[in-house]
Design an enzyme around this catalytic site. Structure first.
Site, PDB file in Angstrom:
ATOM      1  CB  THR A 161      14.539   2.642  12.401  1.00 28.42           C
ATOM      2  OG1 THR A 161      13.408   1.756  12.344  1.00 28.42           O
ATOM      3  CG2 THR A 161      15.023   2.926  10.987  1.00 28.42           C
ATOM      4  CG  LEU A 220       7.566   5.807   9.155  1.00 26.79           C
ATOM      5  CD1 LEU A 220       8.389   6.435  10.255  1.00 26.79           C
ATOM      6  CD2 LEU A 220       6.516   4.869   9.733  1.00 26.79           C
ATOM      7  CB  THR A 262       5.266  10.847  14.854  1.00 27.29           C
ATOM      8  OG1 THR A 262       5.208  10.844  13.424  1.00 27.29           O
ATOM      9  CG2 THR A 262       3.915  11.252  15.408  1.00 27.29           C
ATOM     10  NE  ARG A 314      15.017   9.390  16.049  1.00 29.60           N
ATOM     11  CZ  ARG A 314      14.166   8.385  15.955  1.00 29.60           C
ATOM     12  NH1 ARG A 314      12.858   8.627  16.093  1.00 29.60           N
ATOM     13  NH2 ARG A 314      14.575   7.154  15.727  1.00 29.60           N
ATOM     14  CG  ASP A 359       5.252  10.029  20.106  1.00 30.12           C
ATOM     15  OD1 ASP A 359       4.637   9.879  21.187  1.00 30.12           O
ATOM     16  OD2 ASP A 359       5.978   9.151  19.614  1.00 30.12           O
ATOM     17  CD  GLU A 408      12.321  11.589  23.000  1.00 29.12           C
ATOM     18  OE1 GLU A 408      11.558  12.140  22.205  1.00 29.12           O
ATOM     19  OE2 GLU A 408      12.799  10.437  22.790  1.00 29.12           O
ATOM     20  CG  HIS A 453       9.765   8.440  21.665  1.00 30.39           C
ATOM     21  ND1 HIS A 453      10.989   9.033  21.453  1.00 30.39           N
ATOM     22  CD2 HIS A 453       9.582   7.617  20.602  1.00 30.39           C
ATOM     23  CE1 HIS A 453      11.520   8.598  20.329  1.00 30.39           C
ATOM     24  NE2 HIS A 453      10.670   7.728  19.793  1.00 30.39           N
ATOM     25  CB  ALA A 512       4.197   7.603  17.491  1.00 31.33           C
ATOM     26  CD1 TRP A 513       8.104   4.463  20.004  1.00 33.65           C
ATOM     27  CD2 TRP A 513       8.433   2.263  19.845  1.00 33.65           C
ATOM     28  NE1 TRP A 513       8.547   4.022  21.232  1.00 33.65           N
ATOM     29  CE2 TRP A 513       8.749   2.678  21.155  1.00 33.65           C
ATOM     30  CE3 TRP A 513       8.563   0.913  19.498  1.00 33.65           C
ATOM     31  CZ2 TRP A 513       9.190   1.794  22.143  1.00 33.65           C
ATOM     32  CZ3 TRP A 513       9.007   0.029  20.479  1.00 33.65           C
ATOM     33  CH2 TRP A 513       9.325   0.476  21.782  1.00 33.65           C
TER      34      TRP A 513
END
Length: 314
Positions: free
Chosen positions: A72, A156, A229, A231, A255, A260, A281, A283-284
């Site tokens: 996204t 979300l 969850t 940024r 998360d 990263e 990272h 969660a998605w």
């Protein structure tokens, strides 16, 4: 039509068949900056998740017409340069909502029930050594009756609020910091002060960078927990580490981090307390969410081939 994917490993082992059928398709595991131009030579379409594409790359690729971001957020693309050069940029949205909501409530449940500590103790033999049928070493709290403050009320945040109601939680929707609350919302400060759980779902902008810092953490209850969850840079990580170490808040589950993969010097990576949970990272990233993402990428490319631009962000 030549389609090149620069970082297929970011989507795991999910099938890319919906994209492979659309033209000449080449996929690379990962791509660094100096490899972008040679790998995209003669390509009309590029797919990238995290690989960056800047102005210099675009100038060197006259045949490039469409950049498909397999996410996204589009901060890895020079949008201004794409606009100037007539290159369309498309993203995907909504594919990971169910996965992220599930992850958010898993984090809440772990923190409030201290489940991670019980699992660890059991793996180390504590239950086997117990004098009774169960162990009650750590507090176990229910989600029911807790106040959940949501920062960021897009798709979300709305999804998290809907599930929270099934847990009989009170939901507060935080207004943007410094703004008068709209109907159905409370001030940012009120949300922090009243929340037993504060869950972040807002985008990263200049306004939200370091939104959670020493001052705002001090507004929270000492018994409250923080979930992120969204940024990493929304949180000042050094301030959060201090807050966790000194009992300013009870716990946090994240998360995402500011860099990263994170470096060993990150204050939250260095933190040793058992009131912090970190996931990499993910969660998605349910398998179903990744399938939906790939399907949306295929739709974006098919629309482009048909003379239309789908999910355009530039």
């Amino acid at each position: 039509m030549k389609i090149v994917m620069l970082d297929k490993d970011t989507l795991g082992n999910n099938s890319l068949a919906p994209i492979e059928s659309l033209g000449e398709f080449i996929a690379y595991p990962l791509t660094d900056s100096q490899e972008v131009v040679p790998r995209l030579n003669n390509a009309q379409v590029v797919i990238t998740n995290k690989a960056k594409i800047n102005r210099d790359h675009m100038l060197a690729l006259p045949e490039l017409k469409l950049i498909c971001v397999a996410a996204t957020g589009t901060n890895n693309i020079d949008i201004a340069a794409a606009n100037e050069l007539g290159i369309a940029v498309c993203n995907v949205a909504g594919y990971s909502t169910s996965s992220l909501i599930q992850h958010t409530f898993t984090m809440m449940s772990l923190l409030l029930g201290n489940m991670h500590r019980y699992i660890q103790d059991t793996a180390q033999g504590a239950w086997q050594r117990s004098e009774m049928f169960c162990r009650l070493d750590y507090p176990i709290n229910e989600l029911a009756g807790k106040t959940l403050s949501i920062i960021g009320f897009g798709e979300l945040g709305q999804g998290v609020a809907k599930v929270a109601s099934a847990f009989s939680m009170e939901v507060l929707i935080a207004e943007r910091q410094g703004e008068v609350p709209r109907a159905g919302r409370v001030s940012f400060e009120d949300a922090l002060q009243r929340g037993d759980i504060v869950s972040i779902h807002c985008p990263l902008t200049a306004h939200t960078t370091a939104l959670i810092n020493k001052q705002t953490l001090a507004m929270m209850k000492p018994s409250a927990v923080l979930i992120n969850t969204a940024r990493g840079p929304i949180i000042n990580e050094a301030d959060l580490a201090d807050a966790l170490a000194n009992g300013v808040i009870a716990g946090a589950a994240l998360d995402v981090l500011s860099e990263e993969p994170p470096q060993a010097s990150n204050p939250l990576i260095k933190y040793q307390g058992d009131n912090l949970l970190l996931t990499p990272h993910t969660a998605w990233a349910s398998s179903q969410a990744r399938d939906r993402l790939i399907a949306q990428l295929a739709l974006n490319i098919s629309a482009f081939e048909g003379g239309k631009i789908r999910n355009q962000v530039s």
